[in-house]
Design an enzyme around this catalytic site. Structure first.
Site, PDB file in Angstrom:
ATOM      1  N   ASP A 228      34.677  -9.705  22.108  1.00 17.82           N
ATOM      2  CA  ASP A 228      35.886  -9.350  21.369  1.00 17.82           C
ATOM      3  C   ASP A 228      35.725  -9.797  19.922  1.00 17.82           C
ATOM      4  O   ASP A 228      34.732 -10.449  19.571  1.00 17.82           O
ATOM      5  CB  ASP A 228      37.139  -9.968  21.998  1.00 17.82           C
ATOM      6  CG  ASP A 228      38.345  -9.020  21.909  1.00 17.82           C
ATOM      7  OD1 ASP A 228      38.559  -8.457  20.814  1.00 17.82           O
ATOM      8  OD2 ASP A 228      39.046  -8.838  22.925  1.00 17.82           O
ATOM      9  N   HIS A 266      41.713   4.314  26.192  1.00 20.73           N
ATOM     10  CA  HIS A 266      42.929   5.075  25.854  1.00 20.73           C
ATOM     11  C   HIS A 266      43.491   4.677  24.489  1.00 20.73           C
ATOM     12  O   HIS A 266      44.396   5.345  23.982  1.00 20.73           O
ATOM     13  CB  HIS A 266      43.984   4.931  26.953  1.00 20.73           C
ATOM     14  CG  HIS A 266      44.626   3.585  27.056  1.00 20.73           C
ATOM     15  ND1 HIS A 266      45.737   3.355  27.829  1.00 20.73           N
ATOM     16  CD2 HIS A 266      44.317   2.374  26.495  1.00 20.73           C
ATOM     17  CE1 HIS A 266      46.090   2.089  27.747  1.00 20.73           C
ATOM     18  NE2 HIS A 266      45.248   1.477  26.946  1.00 20.73           N
TER      19      HIS A 266
END
Length: 359
Positions: A228, A266
């Protein structure tokens, strides 16, 4: 999904609770989409036309930016879902004229459409940081902004979230809570074969490591890496089989047997989606796989309540990120665009599906 009593719930209870919580949390989408329809003049356009209208004719009669035409069917789809519009299907199922093949739209016999002063005040109780963007739905359809959030704040969602500590903490805490509940189901005895035989895995966009911790606890011989951005993982401590790596999934993903993307794709448009998957493909071995946990729209396995919840989340993606949930055909096209040769939707859990993607 709430997680404080997860240990007392069956997997089916947890998944039902997730679906119900999404529907309860985003109940206001009915009101803001109705407000958008009134702002755009949809009822007046159909009334003036005097008969049902195709999607293209409806769009051309409204003051909508042509760049927003690809999004408009998602607004009409949810208006049909709420009974605010009626979609009359073509009698000839072989008609193929783009979105017009869906049929003709007419007004539903409901007073809600002619009520200019709807119950908007009830929505003001929502957190203003998140709700402000919903009020810009009609404005966004008329401009060139990438998302309604940008219309509201003049900034991208991820950028503003990183600057707003309170909202950022709220967002990451809720993502972690959702991950704990979902992983309790996924790595239970019934579904744990998803990770069977893997010796290493990279959790891309894994935040504070909630998912990776659950996996390494269940599979102690597996090496997990959480990838991340630096501000998120900078001060996090790993363990013998868990490592936090600061990096950017658009640049490079560490090598492993498998790459996990839970509720990541998404968030991004098609071009960004393909870029992420290409980097995943570079990271895994020829015998490896990419594991995707995300929604597959128009899934016939879903019941009515789950379908509504998916529509809510799709609208959420459009409002905050200008992105979308995808149906099976859309997923498949992008998989092959990214250079993968095959995939398999191995199971559906609640609103989301688990997809394995092979190089």
């Amino acid at each position: 999904m709430a997680d404080h009593n997860d240990q007392n719930l069956t997997p089916s209870d947890l998944l039902l609770a997730e679906t119900q919580s999404w529907n309860q949390l985003y109940f206001f989408i009915e009101h803001v989409t109705l407000k958008c329809a009134l702002q755009l003049g949809i009822p007046n356009a159909i009334t003036k036309h005097g008969k049902p209208m195709t999607l293209s004719k409806l769009m051309s009669s409204l003051s909508i930016s042509p760049s927003k035409y690809p999004y408009f069917h998602r607004l009409t789809r949810i208006l049909v879902r709420y009974g605010l519009l009626i979609l009359q299907k073509h009698e000839d199922n072989n008609v193929d004229d783009g979105d017009d093949s869906k049929g003709y739209y007419s007004l539903a016999p409901t007073d809600r459409y002619i009520m200019k002063d709807g119950p908007w005040n009830s929505m003001e109780d929502q957190d203003s940081f998140f709700f402000k963007a919903w009020n810009c739905l009609g404005d966004w359809f008329r401009n060139e902004d990438p998302s309604k959030f940008y219309t509201a704040y003049g900034d991208l969602f991820w950028t503003k979230l990183s600057r707003d500590t309170s909202s950022g903490n709220w967002f990451h805490a809720n993502m972690a809570r959702d991950s704990r509940s979902f992983m309790n189901v996924l790595i239970g005895n019934e579904f744990k074969d998803v990770f069977k035989g893997l010796t290493s895995l990279v959790d891309v966009g894994g935040g504070t490591g909630t998912v990776a911790m659950a996996i390494t606890k269940k599979f102690p011989d597996m090496k997990c890496i959480v990838l991340d951005l630096p501000p998120i993982v900078a001060n996090l401590q790993g363990s013998e089989n868990l490592e936090f790596v600061a990096g950017d999934m658009f640049q490079k993903i560490p090598a492993a047997n498998a790459v996990l993307l839970k509720s990541i794709l998404h968030d991004w448009n098609d071009e960004e989606f393909v870029k992420i998957l290409k980097n995943c493909k570079d990271a895994i071995t020829r015998s490896g796989k990419v594991i995707i946990i995300d929604m597959v729209m128009e899934n016939p396995e879903l019941d009515d309540e789950a379908f509504q919840a998916q529509l809510f989340i799709d609208m959420l993606m459009m409002v905050f990120l200008g992105s979308k949930e995808r149906n099976k055909k859309e997923w498949e096209k992008l998989f092959f665009d990214a250079g993968f040769t095959s995939y398999k939707i191995i199971l559906t859990l609640g609103l989301r599906s688990v997809i394995e993607l092979y190089p």
